[in-house]
Design a protein around this motif. Sequence first.
Motif, PDB file in Angstrom:
ATOM      1  N   VAL A  78      27.479  19.012  67.342  1.00  0.00           N
ATOM      2  CA  VAL A  78      27.098  19.945  66.277  1.00  0.00           C
ATOM      3  C   VAL A  78      28.364  20.331  65.515  1.00  0.00           C
ATOM      4  O   VAL A  78      29.434  20.509  66.109  1.00  0.00           O
ATOM      5  N   SER A  79      28.256  20.458  64.215  1.00  0.00           N
ATOM      6  CA  SER A  79      29.434  20.772  63.400  1.00  0.00           C
ATOM      7  C   SER A  79      29.856  22.222  63.586  1.00  0.00           C
ATOM      8  O   SER A  79      29.049  23.086  63.943  1.00  0.00           O
ATOM      9  N   ILE A 121      23.800  17.658  69.644  1.00  0.00           N
ATOM     10  CA  ILE A 121      22.578  18.193  69.047  1.00  0.00           C
ATOM     11  C   ILE A 121      21.462  18.346  70.081  1.00  0.00           C
ATOM     12  O   ILE A 121      20.452  18.999  69.801  1.00  0.00           O
ATOM     13  N   ILE A 163      24.453  30.298  57.200  1.00  0.00           N
ATOM     14  CA  ILE A 163      24.111  28.876  57.063  1.00  0.00           C
ATOM     15  C   ILE A 163      24.517  28.099  58.320  1.00  0.00           C
ATOM     16  O   ILE A 163      23.768  27.256  58.822  1.00  0.00           O
ATOM     17  N   GLN A 164      25.732  28.416  58.837  1.00  0.00           N
ATOM     18  CA  GLN A 164      26.187  27.742  60.051  1.00  0.00           C
ATOM     19  C   GLN A 164      25.302  28.100  61.240  1.00  0.00           C
ATOM     20  O   GLN A 164      24.961  27.247  62.067  1.00  0.00           O
ATOM     21  N   ALA A 192      22.130  29.012  61.137  1.00  0.00           N
ATOM     22  CA  ALA A 192      20.847  28.330  60.978  1.00  0.00           C
ATOM     23  C   ALA A 192      20.962  26.854  61.320  1.00  0.00           C
ATOM     24  O   ALA A 192      20.072  26.277  61.969  1.00  0.00           O
ATOM     25  N   ALA A 193      22.084  26.221  60.929  1.00  0.00           N
ATOM     26  CA  ALA A 193      22.269  24.796  61.210  1.00  0.00           C
ATOM     27  C   ALA A 193      22.332  24.536  62.707  1.00  0.00           C
ATOM     28  O   ALA A 193      21.731  23.574  63.217  1.00  0.00           O
ATOM     29  N   ILE A 194      23.043  25.395  63.431  1.00  0.00           N
ATOM     30  CA  ILE A 194      23.171  25.210  64.882  1.00  0.00           C
ATOM     31  C   ILE A 194      21.834  25.440  65.584  1.00  0.00           C
ATOM     32  O   ILE A 194      21.410  24.641  66.430  1.00  0.00           O
ATOM     33  N   VAL A 213      18.663  25.451  64.352  1.00  0.00           N
ATOM     34  CA  VAL A 213      17.647  24.451  64.002  1.00  0.00           C
ATOM     35  C   VAL A 213      17.999  23.091  64.609  1.00  0.00           C
ATOM     36  O   VAL A 213      17.134  22.378  65.138  1.00  0.00           O
ATOM     37  N   GLY A 214      19.280  22.731  64.554  1.00  0.00           N
ATOM     38  CA  GLY A 214      19.695  21.441  65.094  1.00  0.00           C
ATOM     39  C   GLY A 214      19.471  21.328  66.591  1.00  0.00           C
ATOM     40  O   GLY A 214      18.954  20.312  67.082  1.00  0.00           O
TER      41      GLY A 214
END
Length: 430
Positions: free
Chosen positions: A39-40, A73, A147-148, A150-152, A154-155
């Motif tokens: 994950v980024s 992920i 945003i970060q 949510a990305a983590i 959801v991913g």
Amino acid sequence: MLDVFAPILKAFKIKELRTKILITALIVIIFRIVSHIPVSGVDLVALQQLFTSNQFLGLLDIFSGGTLANFSIIALGLNPYINASIIIQLLTMIIPSLEALSKEGEYGRQMIDQYTRYLCVPLAFLQSIGMFLLLRNQGILSSTTPIQMAAIIVGMSAGTVFLVWLGELITEYGIGNGISLLIFAGIVSRLPVVLSQAVSTLDQTQILNVLFFLIMAVLVIAGIVFINEGRRQITIAYARRFIAGKESSSGAQTYLPLRVNQAGVIPIIFAVSLVLVPSFAGSYLANLNQPQLSFLGRTLAANFNPGSLIYNLVYFVLVVGFTFFYTAVIFNPTKVSDEIKKYGGFIPGIRPGSQTAAYLNYIMVRVTLAGAIFLGAIAILPSIASQVTGIKTLILGGTGLLIVVSVILDTAKQFESKLIERSYEVFARR
């Protein structure tokens, strides 16, 4: 040696079984590839140092197949699905409509599985949020913007759903239980890492302790095989039947095998999922600014450390409890008694019907008790040995070994049954 690989070589000569084996292997390879996609926005070096220094997180990483230390992920692994399965099975015993649905054969099983998938998604979101907050408090995330976040979340949630899908593909098109096989693949992939870490921290004075661990591992494997293969044979007799215009058929006699470990590896997976929750919650609460919650978190983290007495007692009780619970779910004495009576069978000396059901329940409880206590003892044995020998790193292999051996035995039996089924099909065509 050739006799050991003979069934596999025979299976590869059969197109259907060869396809199942290749599909299973391909899905496992995909699982291992995806486990290395990070994950980024995560400092992987700091994350690996955290997992190395925290025994609880290291144990959690074992059951995720190393996906947590890599923070891939699919870092959550199958934990949300396992927790959803526990909740649904508990609700099945409480809610009459779910209980009735579970008795409707294949359709009922499919609906129960569908409800489990639905529940898995919100649980995955909750665990993703908890993991995000834990990493944020440890200062491992390079960015904590919405945003970060949510990305983590959801991913990681999507990764769990993807893993469940892979597991169901193995169950449907491959060989064995897909969920168990993915957990097995994750544990096996991490064992070399754990062993290398253990060897690197040993000195010459601990050689005898290592030998002690190796001997204990052999005994544990032998014990698991012995319990999993153990049976209590119940004699079933069939009365002599008279057919019009034909000679009477003599009464037959067969056996109803009651397994000592009827529930297989499921109780261990359930117990591990629950016993890790207090420590995980404690790690998060300990970093909060509120004194009461911080104190509660430190208390939970200290008492539910994988080497603590409370952890091992709770783990033992959970293994025993889930063994009884899952056995009660999959083995219904009343239903078995009705099936025996339906086909004209009876247990010698026992009346058909309710007395047969009571007798089967009497035997099953005692047989399961022996198996449950044995499984619980084996589950905490590595922890006890670790306290005695002072080798802390190898404690992670105990429960993993239990799951690995059980999954291998269950998969081998399914593989053997496929071969036998194929042999009967060929014989029937002749």
